[in-house]
Design an enzyme around this catalytic site. Structure first.
Site, PDB file in Angstrom:
ATOM      1  N   HIS A   1      33.261  40.090  33.720  1.00 41.34           N
ATOM      2  CA  HIS A   1      34.037  39.167  34.541  1.00 41.34           C
ATOM      3  C   HIS A   1      35.450  39.684  34.715  1.00 41.34           C
ATOM      4  CE1 HIS A   1      34.149  37.787  30.334  1.00 41.34           C
ATOM      5  NE2 HIS A   1      35.341  37.231  30.569  1.00 41.34           N
TER       6      HIS A   1
ATOM      7  N   HIS B   1      39.243  38.755  35.552  1.00 36.54           N
ATOM      8  CA  HIS B   1      40.199  37.655  35.570  1.00 36.54           C
ATOM      9  C   HIS B   1      41.211  37.905  36.680  1.00 36.54           C
ATOM     10  CE1 HIS B   1      39.296  36.052  31.436  1.00 36.54           C
ATOM     11  NE2 HIS B   1      38.868  37.288  31.266  1.00 36.54           N
TER      12      HIS B   1
END
Ligand SMILES: [Zn+2]
Length: 138
Positions: free
Chosen positions: A99, A101
């Site tokens: 992921h 950010h």
């Protein structure tokens, strides 16, 4: 059913504040935001580490990050964004699903740059490190 919370969000099994749902990626607000507008961009496929991404998935992930960073900044009236990936458990990656950010930033937000998270414990010369990496790349 998978136990990965990000896979469950991607599959619509767990609610999230989704800001973009695309063929290869889903972007949603972090439930523990570092700032208003803290977005996570995840590939739909469950992959733990950046180096395990298929090239097409890596392309889509960074294209989506590029496309979303401006709108996230503008929607929050921010001055910029810090974009980062914790890659591996030792780095603080708590969900083993890649992921990115995107964290909106303001000049007076009190946070530092990426450089401020490291204690700068280097021991080897730049040429030594460069040669070591080039050897492994092949
Ligand atoms: Zn997953």
């Amino acid at each position: 059913m998978t136990s990965c919370i990000f896979c469950r969000i991607v599959n619509g099994e767990v609610p999230a504040e989704v800001v973009a749902r695309e063929p290869e990626v889903v972007a949603f607000l972090d439930v523990q935001p570092l700032a208003d507008g803290h977005v996570l961009v995840v590939p739909r496929a469950h992959v733990a580490a950046v180096e395990e991404l298929e090239p097409v998935a890596a392309d889509a992930l960074f294209r989506a990050t590029r496309r979303l960073s401006g709108p996230v900044r503008d929607a929050l009236g921010a001055a910029g964004t810090t974009i980062g990936i914790n890659n591996g458990a030792a780095t603080g990656q708590t969900i083993p699903h890649v992921h990115v950010h995107i964290v909106p930033r303001w000049a007076d937000d009190g946070a530092g740059s990426i450089h401020t998270i490291f204690p700068r414990k280097t021991r080897r010369s730049l040429p030594d490190v460069g040669a070591a990496i080039r050897r492994v790349i092949g």
